[in-house]
Motif scaffolding. Structure first.
Motif, PDB file in Angstrom:
ATOM      1  N   THR A   1       1.067  -1.300   0.020  1.00 53.99           N
ATOM      2  CA  THR A   1       0.003   0.053   0.040  1.00 53.99           C
ATOM      3  C   THR A   1       0.759   1.354  -0.107  1.00 53.99           C
ATOM      4  O   THR A   1       1.966   1.188   0.462  1.00 53.99           O
ATOM      5  CB  THR A   1      -1.106  -0.016   1.382  1.00 53.99           C
ATOM      6  OG1 THR A   1      -0.155  -0.221   2.490  1.00 53.99           O
ATOM      7  CG2 THR A   1      -1.839  -1.106   1.100  1.00 53.99           C
ATOM      8  N   PRO A   2       0.342   2.392  -0.572  1.00 46.75           N
ATOM      9  CA  PRO A   2       1.251   3.520  -0.618  1.00 46.75           C
ATOM     10  C   PRO A   2       1.601   3.952   0.788  1.00 46.75           C
ATOM     11  O   PRO A   2       1.009   3.842   1.751  1.00 46.75           O
ATOM     12  CB  PRO A   2       0.223   4.546  -1.354  1.00 46.75           C
ATOM     13  CG  PRO A   2      -0.800   3.941  -1.781  1.00 46.75           C
ATOM     14  CD  PRO A   2      -0.938   2.591  -1.245  1.00 46.75           C
ATOM     15  N   MET A   3       2.912   4.613   0.899  1.00 44.38           N
ATOM     16  CA  MET A   3       3.298   5.081   2.442  1.00 44.38           C
ATOM     17  C   MET A   3       2.427   6.235   3.064  1.00 44.38           C
ATOM     18  O   MET A   3       2.234   6.242   4.291  1.00 44.38           O
ATOM     19  CB  MET A   3       4.686   5.534   1.975  1.00 44.38           C
ATOM     20  CG  MET A   3       5.772   4.494   1.748  1.00 44.38           C
ATOM     21  SD  MET A   3       5.998   3.483   3.238  1.00 44.38           S
ATOM     22  CE  MET A   3       6.743   4.461   4.324  1.00 44.38           C
ATOM     23  N   ASP A   4       1.765   7.203   2.207  1.00 46.12           N
ATOM     24  CA  ASP A   4       1.137   7.911   2.703  1.00 46.12           C
ATOM     25  C   ASP A   4      -0.515   7.631   3.210  1.00 46.12           C
ATOM     26  O   ASP A   4      -1.005   8.363   3.773  1.00 46.12           O
ATOM     27  CB  ASP A   4       0.952   9.438   1.815  1.00 46.12           C
ATOM     28  CG  ASP A   4       0.646   9.223   0.449  1.00 46.12           C
ATOM     29  OD1 ASP A   4       0.598   7.824   0.156  1.00 46.12           O
ATOM     30  OD2 ASP A   4       0.166  10.232  -0.022  1.00 46.12           O
TER      31      ASP A   4
END
Length: 138
Positions: A74-77
């Protein structure tokens, strides 16, 4: 000293009488069958323990791998979990949810591996004691 001598004389004076009857042999056979049944039951229990430990270990590895893959892909942000309330502590948990989840999964995997190794050692100890009992009975 006299008591020891009296006890020794008592044991020396006792002459047990053994009959070669069918009742003795039947009783001995029954007892030996019971011992064999218990031995087979213990071996089956050890096999079940080994299988259960192996299945639990594999299930833990698979579920941990799936969770870690999800977190890493999943994306870091994007937080892993969020809260609708704007309370400071909940907001902090939401911002650091990826790190907290990764640490929690790592700790669970460490605990699982440690438990697995402990269970293997316990099963090996049980097996050794079972073999020691067999050698004593032989």
């Amino acid at each position: 000293m006299n008591k020891d001598k009296a006890l020794e004389d008592l044991f020396l004076a006792h002459k047990p009488h053994f009959d070669d009857t069918g009742a003795f042999m039947a009783s001995l056979t029954t007892r030996l069958d019971a011992v064999e049944y218990i031995k087979q039951h213990q071996e089956a229990t050890l096999r079940r323990y080994k299988l259960a430990v192996a299945i639990a270990f594999l299930a833990g590895i698979i579920s941990s791998a799936i969770a870690m893959t999800y977190i890493l892909l999943t994306p870091m942000d994007v937080p892993v979990f969020t809260f609708k309330h704007q309370f400071f502590l909940l907001q902090w948990l939401s911002e650091n949810s990826r790190f907290i989840t990764a640490v929690a999964i790592s700790l669970l995997m460490t605990f699982g591996i440690t438990s697995f190794i402990g269970n293997i050692q316990e099963v090996m100890t049980m097996r050794q004691s079972l073999q020691d009992q067999r050698s004593i009975q032989s």
